[in-house]
Design an enzyme around this catalytic site. Sequence first.
Site, short mmCIF file in Angstrom:
data_model
loop_
_atom_site.label_atom_id
_atom_site.label_comp_id
_atom_site.label_asym_id
_atom_site.label_seq_id
_atom_site.Cartn_x
_atom_site.Cartn_y
_atom_site.Cartn_z
CB CYS A 1 2.64 12.76 -16.79
SG CYS A 1 2.34 11.63 -15.43
CB CYS B 1 3.47 13.34 -8.29
SG CYS B 1 4.74 13.90 -9.36
CB CYS C 1 -3.25 2.00 -9.13
SG CYS C 1 -1.61 1.25 -8.92
CB CYS D 1 -0.87 7.05 -4.41
SG CYS D 1 -1.20 7.31 -6.17
CB CYS E 1 1.23 3.68 -2.78
SG CYS E 1 2.21 2.51 -3.74
CD GLU F 1 -7.40 12.92 -13.94
OE1 GLU F 1 -8.24 13.82 -13.87
OE2 GLU F 1 -6.64 12.64 -13.01
#
Length: 390
Positions: free
Chosen positions: A125, A359, A132, A139, A136, A112
């Site tokens: 962004c 975010c 990933c 996230c 974390c 995205e």
Amino acid sequence: MSTDADLTTGNDVTAAHGEVADRVNLLGLTREQLQVLCARLGSKPFRARQLMHWLYKRGCDRFDQMSDLALEFRALLAERAGIRLPEIVSQQQASDGTRKWLLRADQSQAFEMVYIPESDRGTLCISSQVGCALDCAFCATAQQGFNRNLSTAEIVGQVWLARRELGFEPAGDRIITNVVLMGMGEPLANFRNVVPALRIFLDDLGFDLSRRRVTLSTSGLVPQIHRLAQEINVALAVSLHAPDDELRSQLVPINRVHPIAELLEACWHYIDEQNGRSVTFEYVMLDQVNDSPAQARELARLLAGHPAKVNLIPFNPYPGSRFRRSSEAAIGQFRDLLLRGGVMATVRRTRGDDIDAACGQLVGRVTDRTVVRLGSRVEAARIRVAGASV
Ligand code: SAH
């Protein structure tokens, strides 16, 4: 750096995913690499300037429209090279004007990018990986696991596509003034493809963005921060999220490998090397986890006197997330304590959350994944933090 091998940099992944391997994608090539290509095709290296002008100033993705290039050269380019963009799968627009595009990486993978318009700037962004591996705790992308690195062409292609979608500006006001690598992925874990993309963002023949307006955000891969300092000068943002190692190791598992002291040292070194102004430390505000006055004071002690500013990010929930956003009062108090402690601090305004574009809400689509989670490798990822189940 202009070796033959360099020409394939950033296109290796694309080739491996079913595209025509021997037709180099021009969007993945820096100016130097384009010069090598032109020379190799028997043309003068200065043709690279013309190619870049068509690609980045005119937003042209068709060789047959590049009217000041010799017909023969255009034919050769069409035979040996390509201009391939990620395909748009879908797009959404939030009530605040934020736009999100889902882009196809290949048959089963998507990633995205998000455009955030503001009165004085437009921020794009972008993603650097599909999924990933950093794991974390708060996230949404981490929940997807890691699939693969994006190629340089796919990273550059995002900015190119967004400019086309937003209307290529011939001159004057720029629609995209800032590019942040804060979408899906850990950019420094894809160093080899990200750095050439950054060069193209900054190149005056490329997107010609100011180095202060291109921001790379990292969870804290210390050796790569040191390498970056030798390679390129962009703004650095670091996901800190906790003032002490115990908590940070739980929230950002890479901290178990590179603890806070080591990370901060790398940050100050980066600023010294690059003559930068300051590092932005991102700090997600998690209710009763990392948002107490004592933690604010500890954070201020850590950063005061250094070239640092803090950007507090109210936690953005996503389905299945087990954290809560700190209250506005707690966020305000945290910011005030940082300011009082001598550290510049701002609160990031939440944008695009009604389309899951805020975010940490980017998930793309990752199937057939090979889940490699660093956090789970370092230690068990399920930890309890101050009453919140991580
Ligand atoms: N991998 C890079 C880029 C991540 S996204 C990095 O770790 O820095 C940009 C920022 O959003 C990071 O600081 C990240 O920690 C933060 N973030 C992730 N999930 C979030 C969430 N659910 N709510 C608010 N911020 C989040």
